[in-house]
Design a protein around this motif. Structure first.
Motif, mmCIF file in Angstrom:
data_model
loop_
_atom_site.group_PDB
_atom_site.id
_atom_site.type_symbol
_atom_site.label_atom_id
_atom_site.label_comp_id
_atom_site.label_asym_id
_atom_site.label_seq_id
_atom_site.Cartn_x
_atom_site.Cartn_y
_atom_site.Cartn_z
ATOM 1 N N LEU A 72 -0.602 1.963 6.695
ATOM 2 C CA LEU A 72 0.460 2.694 6.022
ATOM 3 C C LEU A 72 1.730 3.003 6.990
ATOM 4 C CD1 LEU A 72 -1.019 5.478 3.609
ATOM 5 C CD2 LEU A 72 -0.292 3.097 3.145
ATOM 6 N N LEU A 91 -13.397 -9.132 1.500
ATOM 7 C CA LEU A 91 -14.042 -8.706 0.520
ATOM 8 C C LEU A 91 -13.506 -8.761 -0.855
ATOM 9 C CD1 LEU A 91 -14.946 -5.239 2.189
ATOM 10 C CD2 LEU A 91 -16.600 -6.779 1.346
ATOM 11 N N LYS A 92 -11.955 -9.017 -0.801
ATOM 12 C CA LYS A 92 -11.209 -9.296 -2.199
ATOM 13 C C LYS A 92 -12.052 -10.594 -2.644
ATOM 14 C CE LYS A 92 -6.671 -8.243 -1.151
ATOM 15 N NZ LYS A 92 -5.147 -8.745 -1.174
ATOM 16 N N ASP A 105 -6.581 -3.123 -4.823
ATOM 17 C CA ASP A 105 -6.385 -4.436 -4.117
ATOM 18 C C ASP A 105 -7.663 -5.324 -3.732
ATOM 19 O OD1 ASP A 105 -5.143 -6.551 -2.163
ATOM 20 O OD2 ASP A 105 -5.960 -4.968 -0.379
ATOM 21 N N LEU A 106 -8.911 -4.607 -3.571
ATOM 22 C CA LEU A 106 -10.156 -5.126 -3.956
ATOM 23 C C LEU A 106 -10.515 -5.729 -5.242
ATOM 24 C CD1 LEU A 106 -11.943 -3.336 -1.145
ATOM 25 C CD2 LEU A 106 -10.995 -5.556 -0.789
ATOM 26 N N SER A 107 -10.343 -4.590 -6.090
ATOM 27 C CA SER A 107 -11.074 -4.697 -7.397
ATOM 28 C C SER A 107 -10.064 -5.391 -8.701
ATOM 29 C CB SER A 107 -11.591 -3.882 -8.026
ATOM 30 O OG SER A 107 -12.572 -2.918 -6.875
ATOM 31 N N PHE A 119 -11.778 4.645 6.041
ATOM 32 C CA PHE A 119 -10.668 4.994 5.373
ATOM 33 C C PHE A 119 -9.411 5.414 6.203
ATOM 34 C CE2 PHE A 119 -13.265 4.508 1.565
ATOM 35 C CZ PHE A 119 -12.535 3.374 0.984
ATOM 36 N N VAL A 172 0.840 4.500 -2.748
ATOM 37 C CA VAL A 172 0.520 5.578 -2.558
ATOM 38 C C VAL A 172 1.637 6.639 -2.870
ATOM 39 C CG1 VAL A 172 0.019 7.484 -0.309
ATOM 40 C CG2 VAL A 172 -1.209 5.080 -0.526
ATOM 41 N N HIS A 208 -6.274 3.563 6.656
ATOM 42 C CA HIS A 208 -5.248 4.299 6.396
ATOM 43 C C HIS A 208 -4.045 4.429 7.362
ATOM 44 C CE1 HIS A 208 -2.589 8.003 5.612
ATOM 45 N NE2 HIS A 208 -2.869 7.964 4.457
ATOM 46 N N PHE A 230 -15.625 -2.836 -3.076
ATOM 47 C CA PHE A 230 -14.854 -1.382 -2.857
ATOM 48 C C PHE A 230 -15.921 -0.209 -2.880
ATOM 49 C CE2 PHE A 230 -13.162 2.348 -4.768
ATOM 50 C CZ PHE A 230 -12.268 2.740 -3.854
ATOM 51 N N GLY A 285 -15.236 -8.798 -6.145
ATOM 52 C CA GLY A 285 -15.311 -7.787 -7.218
ATOM 53 C C GLY A 285 -15.098 -6.419 -6.873
ATOM 54 N N PRO A 286 -15.620 -5.603 -7.899
ATOM 55 C CA PRO A 286 -15.659 -4.087 -7.584
ATOM 56 C C PRO A 286 -16.821 -3.618 -6.620
ATOM 57 C CG PRO A 286 -15.702 -4.365 -9.823
ATOM 58 C CD PRO A 286 -15.708 -5.542 -9.186
ATOM 59 N N VAL A 312 -6.639 0.870 -2.170
ATOM 60 C CA VAL A 312 -7.679 -0.095 -1.689
ATOM 61 C C VAL A 312 -8.695 -0.559 -3.004
ATOM 62 C CG1 VAL A 312 -9.768 -0.331 -0.005
ATOM 63 C CG2 VAL A 312 -7.682 1.027 0.638
ATOM 64 N N GLU A 313 -8.571 0.083 -3.799
ATOM 65 C CA GLU A 313 -9.622 -0.034 -4.934
ATOM 66 C C GLU A 313 -8.765 -1.482 -5.435
ATOM 67 O OE1 GLU A 313 -10.871 2.650 -7.826
ATOM 68 O OE2 GLU A 313 -12.562 1.144 -8.364
ATOM 69 N N PHE A 324 -4.495 6.688 -1.496
ATOM 70 C CA PHE A 324 -4.926 5.603 -0.523
ATOM 71 C C PHE A 324 -6.201 4.778 -0.968
ATOM 72 C CE2 PHE A 324 -6.864 3.553 3.022
ATOM 73 C CZ PHE A 324 -5.769 2.439 3.669
ATOM 74 N N ARG A 325 -7.377 5.744 -1.474
ATOM 75 C CA ARG A 325 -8.531 4.887 -1.998
ATOM 76 C C ARG A 325 -8.164 4.142 -3.108
ATOM 77 N NH1 ARG A 325 -13.665 8.161 0.346
ATOM 78 N NH2 ARG A 325 -12.673 8.954 2.272
ATOM 79 N N TYR A 376 0.848 -1.234 0.139
ATOM 80 C CA TYR A 376 0.198 -0.081 -0.004
ATOM 81 C C TYR A 376 0.743 1.202 -0.232
ATOM 82 C CZ TYR A 376 -4.658 -2.056 0.856
ATOM 83 O OH TYR A 376 -5.693 -2.750 0.760
ATOM 84 N N ASP A 377 2.091 1.337 0.704
ATOM 85 C CA ASP A 377 2.950 2.452 0.829
ATOM 86 C C ASP A 377 3.348 2.693 -0.460
ATOM 87 O OD1 ASP A 377 3.313 3.362 3.832
ATOM 88 O OD2 ASP A 377 3.156 1.220 3.935
ATOM 89 N N TYR A 378 3.920 1.628 -1.206
ATOM 90 C CA TYR A 378 4.301 1.890 -2.511
ATOM 91 C C TYR A 378 3.181 2.553 -3.527
ATOM 92 C CZ TYR A 378 6.165 0.620 -7.213
ATOM 93 O OH TYR A 378 6.404 0.768 -8.600
#
Lengths: 103, 162
Positions: B89, B54-55, A58-60, B81, A36, B85, B62, B58-59, A55-56, A51-52, A32-34
């Motif tokens: 991080l 949640l992985k 990662d998830l999608s 978030f 961002v 965060h 998110f 799919g979309p 997360v996207e 960051f959002r 995540y750090d990379y």
């Protein structure tokens, strides 16, 4: 909607040009750090927005990180592709994958 | 996440939310508001597990974390978030340190394939950090401002001629 990457863009073209976007793809070699840091540096995102996106992706599995003209998107995409490995992960050996797509 | 751990985690999430959650797909059936409420009620340490579950959805996963653009969900979404965060991080003080000292151990530089994969990272560093790192570990430098590439070439020459 497709424009060859080598097609020249005139001023008139740019006013009417279809927008393009840069899409970033997920993998398991980057933190995540990379992501961002990458998006702040290469796409001028705020840390919060970056960051959002992290997360996207990662998830999608993918996230759109930049919208613009074809030329600008290619420039941003090249920076992402040249950003190099994630120094935090010894197994990371290359940049994240990204590509320019018609919007 | 192993199936047994996922099942136990989901059972815990279900108790927190007051409904049955048996498989990760059950999270898909939650409204955005319910999912964000769940995230709001669990301790910080469980947030990575929630995101992990949640992985694979799919979309949609998110989109739910974003609150599906409903104003009533904005506060919950922002809080999720912010907490996530802060959890995943690096603390800011790490960024203020010399990244080369932290992420490029000199002994790892003997592996030239590894080192070459770190070239872009090296070239992004401020010259004062490069000089400090090269001087301490390789007795090279100092290099003038904007001479990152020159410094990299000197390091590479040192290691390949050793």
């Amino acid at each position: 909607m497709s424009t060859s990457p080598s097609q020249p863009e005139t001023e008139t073209d740019s006013a009417l040009a279809p927008l393009f976007k840069v899409v970033l793809f997920d993998d398991d070699e980057h933190t995540y750090d990379y992501v961002v840091e990458l998006l702040v540096d290469c796409c001028s995102l705020s840390r919060e927005s970056a960051f959002r996106c992290a997360v996207e992706v990662d998830l999608s599995g993918r996230t759109t990180v930049f919208y613009g003209t074809g030329e600008e998107c290619r420039r941003r995409c090249d920076r992402i592709l040249g950003y190099g490995a994630d120094p935090r992960l010894p197994r990371s050996r290359s940049s994240m994958k990204a590509e320019v797509q018609g919007r | 996440m192993p199936d047994e751990l996922a099942a136990r985690t989901l059972a815990y999430f279900g108790r927190v939310l007051g409904r049955r959650l048996a498989v990760p797909g059950d999270l898909r059936d939650l409204t955005s508001h319910d999912l964000l409420t769940l995230a709001d009620r669990i301790p910080d340490g469980f947030l990575p597990a929630l995101v992990g579950l949640l992985k694979g959805l799919g979309p949609a996963g998110f989109e739910k974390l974003l609150g599906e653009h409903e104003e009533e969900n904005r506060e919950l979404s922002d809080r999720f978030f912010q907490r996530y965060h802060a959890l995943v991080l690096e603390p800011v003080h790490v960024e203020e340190s010399n990244p080369l000292e932290i992420w490029l151990p000199p002994q790892a530089c003997q592996d030239l394939a590894f080192l070459s994969s770190r070239q872009a990272f090296f070239l992004r560093q401020e010259i004062r950090n490069i000089n400090e790192w090269l001087s301490r570990n390789f007795q090279l430098g100092p290099f003038p401002a904007d001479a990152q590439l020159e410094a990299w070439n000197a390091l590479w020459s040192r290691l390949t001629s050793a």
